[in-house]
Design an enzyme around this catalytic site. Sequence first.
Site, short mmCIF file in Angstrom:
data_model
loop_
_atom_site.label_atom_id
_atom_site.label_comp_id
_atom_site.label_asym_id
_atom_site.label_seq_id
_atom_site.Cartn_x
_atom_site.Cartn_y
_atom_site.Cartn_z
N HIS A 140 -2.03 -5.48 1.45
CA HIS A 140 -3.34 -6.10 1.24
C HIS A 140 -3.12 -7.53 0.79
O HIS A 140 -2.13 -7.83 0.11
CB HIS A 140 -4.12 -5.36 0.14
CG HIS A 140 -5.33 -6.11 -0.32
ND1 HIS A 140 -6.53 -6.09 0.36
CD2 HIS A 140 -5.50 -6.97 -1.36
CE1 HIS A 140 -7.39 -6.89 -0.25
NE2 HIS A 140 -6.79 -7.43 -1.31
N GLU A 193 -9.71 -10.02 -7.62
CA GLU A 193 -8.69 -8.98 -7.39
C GLU A 193 -7.53 -9.10 -8.38
O GLU A 193 -6.96 -8.09 -8.79
CB GLU A 193 -8.20 -9.07 -5.94
CG GLU A 193 -9.32 -8.73 -4.96
CD GLU A 193 -8.92 -8.88 -3.50
OE1 GLU A 193 -7.77 -9.28 -3.22
OE2 GLU A 193 -9.77 -8.58 -2.63
N ASN A 249 -1.84 0.31 6.78
CA ASN A 249 -1.35 -0.95 7.37
C ASN A 249 -0.54 -1.79 6.37
O ASN A 249 -0.58 -3.02 6.41
CB ASN A 249 -2.53 -1.75 7.97
CG ASN A 249 -3.55 -2.14 6.92
OD1 ASN A 249 -3.46 -1.72 5.78
ND2 ASN A 249 -4.51 -2.95 7.32
N LYS A 277 0.83 -1.21 0.00
CA LYS A 277 0.00 0.00 0.00
C LYS A 277 0.87 1.27 0.00
O LYS A 277 2.08 1.20 0.27
CB LYS A 277 -0.92 -0.04 1.23
CG LYS A 277 -1.96 -1.18 1.18
CD LYS A 277 -2.89 -1.11 2.39
CE LYS A 277 -3.98 -2.17 2.32
NZ LYS A 277 -4.91 -2.07 3.48
N TYR A 279 -12.92 -1.39 -2.90
CA TYR A 279 -13.34 -1.57 -1.51
C TYR A 279 -14.85 -1.37 -1.32
O TYR A 279 -15.29 -1.06 -0.21
CB TYR A 279 -12.56 -0.64 -0.60
CG TYR A 279 -11.16 -1.14 -0.29
CD1 TYR A 279 -10.97 -2.33 0.43
CD2 TYR A 279 -10.03 -0.45 -0.70
CE1 TYR A 279 -9.70 -2.80 0.72
CE2 TYR A 279 -8.74 -0.92 -0.41
CZ TYR A 279 -8.59 -2.10 0.30
OH TYR A 279 -7.33 -2.57 0.60
N1 UDP Z 1 -9.39 -0.62 7.77
C1 UDP Z 1 -9.38 0.54 8.54
N2 UDP Z 1 -9.91 0.49 9.80
C2 UDP Z 1 -10.46 -0.63 10.31
C3 UDP Z 1 -10.50 -1.80 9.52
C4 UDP Z 1 -9.95 -1.76 8.25
O1 UDP Z 1 -8.88 1.58 8.10
O2 UDP Z 1 -10.94 -0.59 11.46
C5 UDP Z 1 -8.77 -0.59 6.43
C6 UDP Z 1 -7.41 -1.27 6.42
O3 UDP Z 1 -6.56 -0.57 5.52
C7 UDP Z 1 -7.75 -2.66 5.90
C8 UDP Z 1 -8.84 -2.32 4.87
O4 UDP Z 1 -9.58 -1.28 5.50
O5 UDP Z 1 -6.63 -3.32 5.36
C9 UDP Z 1 -9.75 -3.46 4.51
O6 UDP Z 1 -10.32 -3.99 5.68
P1 UDP Z 1 -10.48 -5.56 5.89
O7 UDP Z 1 -11.38 -5.76 7.06
O8 UDP Z 1 -10.86 -6.20 4.59
O9 UDP Z 1 -9.01 -6.01 6.34
P2 UDP Z 1 -7.87 -6.83 5.58
O10 UDP Z 1 -8.52 -7.88 4.74
O11 UDP Z 1 -7.09 -5.83 4.76
O12 UDP Z 1 -7.03 -7.40 6.70
MG MG Z 2 -10.10 -7.69 3.36
#
Ligand code: UDP
Ligand code: MG
Length: 179
Positions: free
Chosen positions: A130, A141, A127, A20, A61
Site C-alpha cells: 500500500h 495514514e 497486491n 500487506k 478503507y
Molecule cells: N482492490 C481490489 N480490487 C480492485 C481494486 C482494489 O481488491 O479492483 C484492493 C487492492 O488491495 C487495493 C485496495 O483495494 O490496493 C485499495 O484500492 P485503491 O483503488 O485505493 O488502490 P491503491 O491505492 O492501493 O493502488
Molecule cells: Mg488507494
Amino acid sequence: MLLTTRGLSKVLQLTLAVIKPDAVANPVILEALHQSILDNKFAIVRRKDLVWKRQDSQKFYAEHSERFFYQRLVEFMSSGPMRAYILAREDAIRHWRGLMGPTKVFQARYSSPDCLRARFGLTDTRNTTHGSDSVESAQREMVFFFPDFKAEDWLETEEPAFRSGRIRYDSQKHVHVQT
Ligand code: UDP
Ligand code: MG
C-alpha cells in the site's frame, strides 16, 4: 515548491508504505521488498510490524466501503501480519507509488513488469503493498499507523539531517538514524 537556501535541495516528503499480509507471509518476498526500499533511496523513518483487527481494516478503507471488493479487502487486510513504514524521500509519495505500480496485479505485469506488484502480487486484492496517494492521505495514514509520530516535529528537527545525508542505516532496528 519549497526550496531551501542550502544547496536549493527540496524538502523531503513523508509517505506511509505498507507491506500487506500476502507479502509478509513469505519471508523471501518480505526481505526483497525491504531491500527495494533501501535500493530506491528511501530513508526509513519508522517501521512497525502489526496485525489489524477487522475494525481497523474497515476504518482504514472506509472510502471504498461501497466498492465490490470492500469485504474481500477488509478480510484480507486483517488476515495476518503486516509491516508499516514511514518513508522519506524527495517526492516520496509519487516515487513509492511508482515503485509499487498499478493497483491491479495482472495489469501491472503487463504494463510495468518490474514494479513490486507485478513481481510479487498474487491477485488484485492481494497486491503486496500500500502507498498513500496524496499529502493529505499520507498525513492521515501515518497517524493511523503511528499515532505518536508528529510529522511537523520530524520535519523541523530531523529532516535537515536526512536531506543532507547525515544519516546511517541501523541494521538492528532497520531504520535510518542521524549520525
Ligand atoms: N482492490 C481490489 N480490487 C480492485 C481494486 C482494489 O481488491 O479492483 C484492493 C487492492 O488491495 C487495493 C485496495 O483495494 O490496493 C485499495 O484500492 P485503491 O483503488 O485505493 O488502490 P491503491 O491505492 O492501493 O493502488
Ligand atoms: Mg488507494
